[in-house]
Design a protein around this motif. Structure first.
Motif, mmCIF file in Angstrom:
data_model
loop_
_atom_site.group_PDB
_atom_site.id
_atom_site.type_symbol
_atom_site.label_atom_id
_atom_site.label_comp_id
_atom_site.label_asym_id
_atom_site.label_seq_id
_atom_site.Cartn_x
_atom_site.Cartn_y
_atom_site.Cartn_z
ATOM 1 N N VAL A 18 13.008 87.552 -36.843
ATOM 2 C CA VAL A 18 11.998 87.188 -37.444
ATOM 3 C C VAL A 18 12.188 85.460 -36.406
ATOM 4 C CG1 VAL A 18 11.561 85.537 -39.678
ATOM 5 C CG2 VAL A 18 11.963 88.456 -39.794
ATOM 6 N N VAL A 19 12.587 85.074 -36.356
ATOM 7 C CA VAL A 19 13.271 83.650 -35.697
ATOM 8 C C VAL A 19 11.869 84.092 -34.012
ATOM 9 C CG1 VAL A 19 14.613 82.357 -33.835
ATOM 10 C CG2 VAL A 19 14.854 83.169 -36.174
ATOM 11 N N VAL A 20 12.689 85.568 -33.080
ATOM 12 C CA VAL A 20 11.924 84.889 -31.765
ATOM 13 C C VAL A 20 10.602 85.299 -32.308
ATOM 14 C CG1 VAL A 20 11.788 86.300 -30.130
ATOM 15 C CG2 VAL A 20 13.929 86.456 -31.102
ATOM 16 N N ILE A 21 9.178 85.864 -33.208
ATOM 17 C CA ILE A 21 8.419 86.121 -33.647
ATOM 18 C C ILE A 21 7.775 84.500 -33.556
ATOM 19 C CG2 ILE A 21 7.125 87.432 -35.178
ATOM 20 C CD1 ILE A 21 8.280 89.595 -35.435
ATOM 21 N N ILE A 24 7.704 82.784 -31.154
ATOM 22 C CA ILE A 24 6.210 83.528 -29.859
ATOM 23 C C ILE A 24 5.387 82.786 -30.033
ATOM 24 C CG2 ILE A 24 5.348 85.055 -29.455
ATOM 25 C CD1 ILE A 24 7.792 86.876 -29.062
ATOM 26 N N LEU A 25 5.403 82.797 -31.153
ATOM 27 C CA LEU A 25 3.892 82.109 -32.031
ATOM 28 C C LEU A 25 3.744 80.329 -31.813
ATOM 29 C CD1 LEU A 25 3.819 83.861 -35.845
ATOM 30 C CD2 LEU A 25 2.117 84.170 -34.070
ATOM 31 N N ALA A 26 5.204 80.354 -32.321
ATOM 32 C CA ALA A 26 4.916 78.489 -31.849
ATOM 33 C C ALA A 26 4.334 78.505 -30.208
ATOM 34 C CB ALA A 26 6.187 78.148 -32.077
ATOM 35 N N THR A 27 5.327 79.152 -29.894
ATOM 36 C CA THR A 27 4.917 78.605 -28.144
ATOM 37 C C THR A 27 3.319 79.283 -27.827
ATOM 38 O OG1 THR A 27 6.708 79.476 -27.560
ATOM 39 C CG2 THR A 27 5.017 79.754 -26.054
ATOM 40 N N LEU A 28 2.912 79.839 -28.630
ATOM 41 C CA LEU A 28 1.079 80.315 -27.986
ATOM 42 C C LEU A 28 0.226 79.282 -29.161
ATOM 43 C CD1 LEU A 28 1.297 83.864 -28.553
ATOM 44 C CD2 LEU A 28 0.895 82.803 -26.922
ATOM 45 N N VAL A 43 8.017 70.015 -28.893
ATOM 46 C CA VAL A 43 8.112 70.693 -29.787
ATOM 47 C C VAL A 43 8.145 72.422 -29.493
ATOM 48 C CG1 VAL A 43 6.956 72.444 -31.763
ATOM 49 C CG2 VAL A 43 6.373 69.839 -31.093
ATOM 50 N N LYS A 44 7.840 73.302 -28.122
ATOM 51 C CA LYS A 44 8.501 74.185 -28.196
ATOM 52 C C LYS A 44 9.609 73.964 -26.933
ATOM 53 C CE LYS A 44 7.641 78.187 -24.114
ATOM 54 N NZ LYS A 44 9.016 77.750 -24.093
ATOM 55 N N ALA A 45 10.004 73.691 -26.597
ATOM 56 C CA ALA A 45 11.825 73.188 -26.090
ATOM 57 C C ALA A 45 12.442 72.881 -27.503
ATOM 58 C CB ALA A 45 12.056 71.849 -25.093
ATOM 59 N N LYS A 46 12.133 72.548 -28.260
ATOM 60 C CA LYS A 46 12.882 72.802 -29.497
ATOM 61 C C LYS A 46 12.704 73.955 -29.912
ATOM 62 C CE LYS A 46 11.896 67.462 -31.414
ATOM 63 N NZ LYS A 46 11.619 66.960 -31.716
ATOM 64 N N GLN A 47 11.921 74.754 -30.162
ATOM 65 C CA GLN A 47 11.988 75.983 -30.757
ATOM 66 C C GLN A 47 12.709 76.847 -30.028
ATOM 67 O OE1 GLN A 47 11.040 77.048 -33.110
ATOM 68 N NE2 GLN A 47 11.314 79.016 -33.149
ATOM 69 N N ASP A 48 12.771 76.628 -28.181
ATOM 70 C CA ASP A 48 13.426 77.694 -27.866
ATOM 71 C C ASP A 48 14.885 77.596 -27.584
ATOM 72 O OD1 ASP A 48 10.992 78.941 -26.206
ATOM 73 O OD2 ASP A 48 11.184 77.792 -24.882
ATOM 74 N N ILE A 49 15.310 76.175 -27.710
ATOM 75 C CA ILE A 49 16.666 75.776 -28.360
ATOM 76 C C ILE A 49 16.768 76.633 -29.580
ATOM 77 C CG2 ILE A 49 18.421 73.882 -28.623
ATOM 78 C CD1 ILE A 49 16.968 72.184 -26.688
ATOM 79 N N ARG A 50 16.277 76.101 -30.725
ATOM 80 C CA ARG A 50 16.603 76.862 -31.702
ATOM 81 C C ARG A 50 17.372 78.374 -31.524
ATOM 82 N NH1 ARG A 50 12.803 72.961 -34.066
ATOM 83 N NH2 ARG A 50 13.905 71.393 -35.442
ATOM 84 N N SER A 51 15.985 79.323 -30.544
ATOM 85 C CA SER A 51 16.303 79.824 -30.600
ATOM 86 C C SER A 51 17.521 80.674 -30.020
ATOM 87 C CB SER A 51 15.051 81.378 -30.374
ATOM 88 O OG SER A 51 14.699 82.643 -29.639
ATOM 89 N N LEU A 52 17.651 79.797 -28.139
ATOM 90 C CA LEU A 52 18.851 80.019 -28.125
ATOM 91 C C LEU A 52 20.390 80.530 -28.651
ATOM 92 C CD1 LEU A 52 18.241 78.869 -24.681
ATOM 93 C CD2 LEU A 52 18.343 80.961 -24.968
ATOM 94 N N GLU A 53 20.196 78.815 -29.803
ATOM 95 C CA GLU A 53 21.319 79.019 -30.621
ATOM 96 C C GLU A 53 21.286 80.238 -31.441
ATOM 97 O OE1 GLU A 53 22.994 74.961 -32.286
ATOM 98 O OE2 GLU A 53 20.896 75.585 -32.376
#
Length: 143
Positions: A18-21, A24-28, A43-53
């Motif tokens: 769900v986090v990955v989906i 991806i949706l946030a990125t698009l 916003v994309k960088a923050k989402q990527d960092i949360r996902s990586l974490e």
């Protein structure tokens, strides 16, 4: 005849999917909704960092510790050969490593300067500090 329903919770894998989906949706979607490219990149960088974490936390659950700075985020894709070798590597945890919206790899430190681990992007100028689109974005700011 009485029917019994078993209640079950979500597994860690289901939550990660769900986090990955959502990532991806946030990125698009976010860059199209927000008319301000610098804000969309942040916003994309923050989402990527949360996902990586989140992915690093899954790695830690399997291996009892985070990868070292030397092993880096590559430990999420390929089993590290250097010490300390992961005890129960269940990867790959990611198909590929994301890059920040400015085209650079995310910075990973273990131990971190701000917490147990640090994940960050140095923004558009790729230098520490800065303001506006050049401002650093780190997991310590997202708490």
């Amino acid at each position: 005849m009485q029917m019994l329903f078993k209640h079950r919770g979500f597994t860690l894998i289901e939550i990660m999917i769900v986090v990955v989906i959502l990532g991806i949706l946030a990125t698009l979607v976010i860059p199209r909704i927000i008319d301000r490219p610098d804000q969309a990149r942040a916003v994309k960088a923050k989402q990527d960092i949360r996902s990586l974490e989140s992915t690093l936390q899954m790695y830690r659950l399997d291996n009892f510790d985070y990868p070292t700075t030397a092993q880096g985020l590559k430990a999420l894709i390929n089993r590290p050969d250097s010490n300390p070798k992961p005890a129960n590597w269940q990867g790959p945890y990611l198909d590929r490593l994301p890059i920040d919206p400015w085209g650079n790899p995310y910075i990973y430190l273990n131990p971190g300067e701000h917490g147990t681990i640090d994940l960050s992007s140095q923004g558009s100028d790729q230098r520490q500090g800065g303001q506006g689109s050049a401002q650093d974005i780190g997991n310590w700011d997202l708490q």
